[in-house]
Design an enzyme around this catalytic site. Structure first.
Site, PDB file in Angstrom:
ATOM      1  N   THR A  21     -40.143 -48.874   8.460  1.00 45.61           N
ATOM      2  CA  THR A  21     -39.869 -50.312   8.574  1.00 45.61           C
ATOM      3  C   THR A  21     -39.475 -50.693  10.004  1.00 45.61           C
ATOM      4  O   THR A  21     -38.730 -49.977  10.657  1.00 45.61           O
ATOM      5  CB  THR A  21     -38.736 -50.681   7.601  1.00 45.61           C
ATOM      6  OG1 THR A  21     -39.138 -50.315   6.293  1.00 45.61           O
ATOM      7  CG2 THR A  21     -38.422 -52.160   7.644  1.00 45.61           C
ATOM      8  N   GLY A  63     -32.372 -45.017   6.759  1.00 41.30           N
ATOM      9  CA  GLY A  63     -31.069 -44.406   6.489  1.00 41.30           C
ATOM     10  C   GLY A  63     -30.897 -43.145   7.319  1.00 41.30           C
ATOM     11  O   GLY A  63     -31.827 -42.374   7.495  1.00 41.30           O
ATOM     12  N   GLU A 118     -38.489 -50.009  -1.117  1.00 39.62           N
ATOM     13  CA  GLU A 118     -39.604 -49.342  -1.811  1.00 39.62           C
ATOM     14  C   GLU A 118     -40.572 -50.367  -2.419  1.00 39.62           C
ATOM     15  O   GLU A 118     -41.126 -50.144  -3.488  1.00 39.62           O
ATOM     16  CB  GLU A 118     -39.076 -48.400  -2.899  1.00 39.62           C
ATOM     17  CG  GLU A 118     -38.145 -47.314  -2.405  1.00 39.62           C
ATOM     18  CD  GLU A 118     -38.796 -46.367  -1.410  1.00 39.62           C
ATOM     19  OE1 GLU A 118     -40.041 -46.218  -1.439  1.00 39.62           O
ATOM     20  OE2 GLU A 118     -38.068 -45.789  -0.577  1.00 39.62           O
TER      21      GLU A 118
END
Lengths: 660, 660
Positions: free
Chosen positions: A139, A178, A421
């Site tokens: 992303t 993350g 997701e």
């Protein structure tokens, strides 16, 4: 033990332990889960101060500490089965995300799936031993769902046999991964491959980010934490800006696509191979929706059994709040939903494993259906569960706002599943694409198989007659009949969406604009399809239950689930002529009866989820029901009570009094 | 300025400034509001670090500092009009609650309303000068909504002419009052009065909590903060346990009820006098719902105009996400709702002031209706707005989860309105009680007036005929006709709820059980009633708008609001025979047209809310649309980026690598 909650348990009509086995997937699985839970919960290395009392930096610190311990212990105990690792990890972090999630869940698996044998040799063992800590950087700040829009570039330089990695714009900065902010020293970076003057689309590159020795960012690597979020305090979601970072040619993942030394690009044999992980994660999320809702219901229903408030009959003692019909109407349908989603999660898991078996045999035939199903169900279940968590929280009154209830945490930990997701609306439209395609195939005379086979009938059954003249045959007391009603509703709404597209096309707009101008109908059709699947699977699950007591209570839940869905979407069922107005009154009446019928089993039904107090971490949801003493004790430990007088008194209030 | 958002503004068809005046209630009010905003925003004493980067204790500290400054400045500038104080305060704290809220909003007003002249003399000036900082301690750990259940006792001791205050049980500990934990040195405590061996119910007592000199809790006073919550980080919601705390007789608020020196209890003349504050606060919350939703829409709609994603037409540039029909369908009805609630808030404010005028003349006749209306509308608007804020947040994709979007903050700051000042379900049932009472009066032949006068007709019109045979006359393009449809729906649902109670009574259950067994229907009826009121008031507001451009765009909004409500509750409208199936398709079609029609005005419509960037405090909602640069800049300032390498690396990860 609180006497109210003891009485609730005595009133249950079924064997709680047997139901737990069904939810776990067998007695052996329950046993093993409990072993792992005990192992973690009794381990002094995993104790910590209540996270609610810590700053974000302290929470991140505590999470890294636990994750490091966890890696050591998993090896010490020889836990290597993926499901058991997942269970262990969930216990350690109490279901929260943690800084190594993407290392374990994306970086290692991507190496396994997409690295060449030579790359495996170079990277896998260091990554396995956490010398390399990796994340998965896809992303970007300006680009989420639409992968083709990603802007990061990897330009091949044959002179040095290197890729030059760049973030050419502000919107191209990697954002959200993350573990990227502070934890990882490597990332798999998705970037547009440029070689020999041509762009070949997205490829994955292994990019070192920080010094292996000092952990300081490497030259050209601008990396950091994206700042505080709604939840996810333990995770260092990060940003990454690449400024002419050079990596060797063999850092592109080359199991499938390749770039040769001279810069020649070699295409991968099939694009379908990368589908798998995505479908797997979405399937997992469906189970997580059941899980999050089950935890919330456990808390709200136990609390509703010990909380007394107001009066139903004047002069009598304050009743348990679970005796209010409105409270039952809030909580019991959600309880039924939690069961439904847990069963759907089990089903998705089975289907996934069956189909990946087929895929490894080269059979891709069921993949589109699974892809469509996992996309839609992910959206359907996460939306409902997110809203449901908040209903549970608010059903606890004021105390639901306290962090000691754990409900705010469950919400902020779960609600991102609506977005990550695959953003939910986009997911619904992907499922709709499959449905419309299937509908058109059926209309063209093809015989559909699998879950969309109901669209075979729709052409014949729904089109010619006027809807309102069709006789209504639904029996609101019969689950099979309700499954049928959900099926016909889905068929009708798919048909309506298809017709909307047709009508748009007749206005001479393009296919794409016709699609966009029908998007509301398409989402509605997907929603109805998913709802049908859930009701159908819940009904199917009942067929597997032999025990009479269990079968009875689960049948009540399934009926409640189906009827409440009908009530909430009564417009659809009336509009499509599947129900009549008098039947709708029957549905309302029957719903009330089912609530009363479930009342004595409510606490036992949440007990069967078998969440230990240490896992729930909720004062309101305690197994023993002793809520108030523990709430007081928790509050007294909270940080603002470390001193009797807060320093702000001396700094601002005292001087103010002197000035007025 | 981002060119996308500039283009949006150029496309608007109405005068934004004029609409702002309408929202503020007149050009003068807009001017004054802007003056106050400028005063606060330009004041260096009110600058602070981004609250998202602070710990809870630091946030509390910063809030106390600002509140202390605020008190000084309000006096310096001579701002004393309650509305202007409220405006100033909102600017200082950016709409957040703060530690002095209950001192200003409850302690001082309660003194004004319920203190005797002697008590005013003793307490008011010290409280005005913040020597006394007070809060209002009503809610207990085990008791919220049901006031009669409160357990705190005040037992009169004629020997010393004192009240002995006690928290006799754990559930009787005062819990939740804002400012109680650390800030206040006094509280007005609600307690059961015992004197001469009899309990006389709840009375209010002025109880000193902390030393005026040292701020240390007084003997017998156990006081502290209740710990972290879902939001409200600035407020020290507190607990209070009283252990034989003695206060003089003249510390009971004695304007109405009294205890004489010998312990004789003297009843108050009327119970209705305490209604007022509650009704006022609930009316205010309705406006706040519009406010919270307006802010959320501002952020989501501006962001949707500068965010580009995916593709509608292959090969073309990524469109603004506001061009997706699904995005419009999420946001535009909420925008319409925000306008609706702002107008309803204005109306409630006017009615409140009119009726309090009547009350001060001794005319209580309209109070029950206002009470019922404010209860139901508070619940109706806060539920919808809370869910709507989350829809706005999720419509911003991943970035909606970042604290820099401000949307998580808006949610956690607003959502407690669903629970405080009367739990929403309880509120809906209070309104239902009024509706059922009115319905029975109408059935008995009494002519109702006011907002429930539609129940006069219901007996005649709805009962005898079969619902489905009644001709449908609703025109889905005509707002007046839709108002009528909402009215008839409400009438029908009130009737259905009344009948449900009747049916229960026929089963020989008590009145109270019949009520509880019909509670689902009662809430549904209240909901329909409130929905009718909102649609009706929105339509009425249009009548006040002379400007053609404004009238046109507001009419579109009102129609969208009304039609979307019908679509969401289509079951009700079909069930009651108010709409036919073909009309429902018309509604869907018309809704899509309205979305397309609003599209060019969307940004201008949120601009008209006139939130300055400093007030919104949202990177996504910036007026200039320059989102990404500022998000990057914000992230870089965040606490985890203060060092390049987090200490957890050295503490846990480096040693781990050595151990594996």
């Amino acid at each position: 033990m609180n006497p109210d909650i003891t009485r609730e348990r005595q009133n249950a009509t079924f064997d709680v332990e047997k139901l737990t086995h069904i939810l776990d997937g067998g007695i052996e699985k329950t046993k093993r889960r409990r072993e792992i839970e005990s192992l973690v919960i009794s381990d002094p290395d995993f104790q910590s101060e209540d996270l609610n009392f810590l700053s974000r930096s302290e929470r991140y610190d505590a999470a890294v500490k636990k994750s490091a311990q966890m890696i050591l212990k998993l090896r010490e105990y020889g836990i290597s089965d993926p499901e058991e690792i997942y269970c262990y990890k969930s216990c350690v972090h109490r279901g929260r995300s943690e800084p190594l999630d993407l290392h374990l869940g994306m970086f290692l698996p991507t190496l396994l799936n997409q690295a060449s044998p030579e790359q495996m040799e170079t990277f896998f063992i260091p990554a396995w031993n956490l010398e390399i800590i990796g994340t998965y950087a896809q992303t970007e700040m300006g680009h989420g769902t639409h992968l083709r829009g990603l802007e990061t570039t990897a330009t091949y330089d044959p002179a040095t046999q290197e890729f030059v990695m760049n973030s050419p714009t502000i919107t191209s900065i990697k954002w959200w991964p993350g573990g990227l902010g502070k934890t990882s020293n490597y990332a798999i970076v998705l970037a547009q491959l440029h070689t020999q003057g041509k762009c070949h689309g997205l490829q994955a590159f292994i990019v070192p980010l920080r010094s292996m020795n000092t952990h300081i960012p490497l030259p050209g690597v601008v990396v950091g934490d994206i700042g505080p979020k709604f939840g996810f305090d333990e995770v260092d979601n990060g940003y990454l800006k690449l400024e002419n970072v050079r990596i060797p040619r063999d850092h592109m993942l080359m199991k499938y696509a390749k770039v040769e030394a001279d810069g020649t690009y070699v295409k991968p044999p099939s694009a379908k191979l990368t589908y798998g992980t995505m479908v797997f994660i979405r399937s997992m999320i469906v189970g997580e929706a059941g899980h999050a809702l089950a935890k919330s219901c456990t808390i709200a229903i136990r609390y509703s059994s010990v909380r007394h408030q107001s009066e139903i009959r004047p002069g009598e003692a304050e009743p348990q709040i679970m005796d209010y019909q409105t409270q039952q109407y809030k909580l019991f349908p959600l309880l039924a939903t939690a069961y439904a989603y847990k069963f759907v999660g089990q089903y998705m898991n089975q289907v996934y494993h069956r189909i990946t078996g087929d895929i490894s045999q080269g059979d891709f035939s069921e993949l589109p259906e699974l892809h469509a199903l996992s996309a839609g169900l992910k959206a359907f279940t996460t939306w409902t569960a997110s809203a449901g968590i908040e209903v549970c929280r608010m059903a606890c009154g004021g105390h639901g706002y306290s962090r000691c209830s754990a409900l705010p945490d469950i919400y902020v930990t779960f609600v991102p599943t609506c977005t990550y997701e695959g953003e939910n609306t986009v997911m619904m439209l992907q499922t709709a694409r499959f449905l419309i395609k299937s509908y058109r195939q059926a209309s063209a005379g093809h015989q559909l198989s699998g879950i969309v086979s109901y669209l075979n009938e729709s052409e014949r059954r729904l089109q010619p007659q006027s809807v309102s003249s069709r006789p209504t045959v639904v029996n609101v007391n019969d689950l099979a009949s309700l499954v049928e009603a959900y099926k016909l509703r889905a068929a009708k709404l798919v048909e309506m969406a298809a017709k909307s597209i047709q009508q748009e096309l007749q206005k001479r707009v393009s296919q794409e604009d016709a699609w966009n101008n029908s998007a509301i109908d398409l989402v509605r059709a997907s929603d109805a399809h998913c709802h049908y699947v859930v009701v159908k699977l819940f009904a199917a699950k009942l067929g597997e239950i032999g025990d009479t007591g269990l079968h009875s209570v689960l049948s009540t839940l399934a009926l409640l689930y189906a009827l409440q869905g009908i009530q909430q979407h009564s417009g659809d069922f009336l509009q499509t002529g599947l129900l009549s107005v008098p039947q709708l009154s029957q549905v309302s009446q029957r719903l009330k009866e089912l609530l009363a019928q479930l009342r004595p089993n409510a606490v036992a039904l949440v007990d069967a989820f078998d969440y230990r107090d240490e896992m729930l971490n909720s004062v309101l949801g305690r197994y023993d029901g002793n809520v108030y003493e523990h709430m007081f004790e928790w509050a007294r430990r909270s940080p603002l009570n470390k001193t009797e007088v807060h320093e702000s008194y001396h700094k601002y209030l005292k001087p103010l009094q002197a000035n007025l």
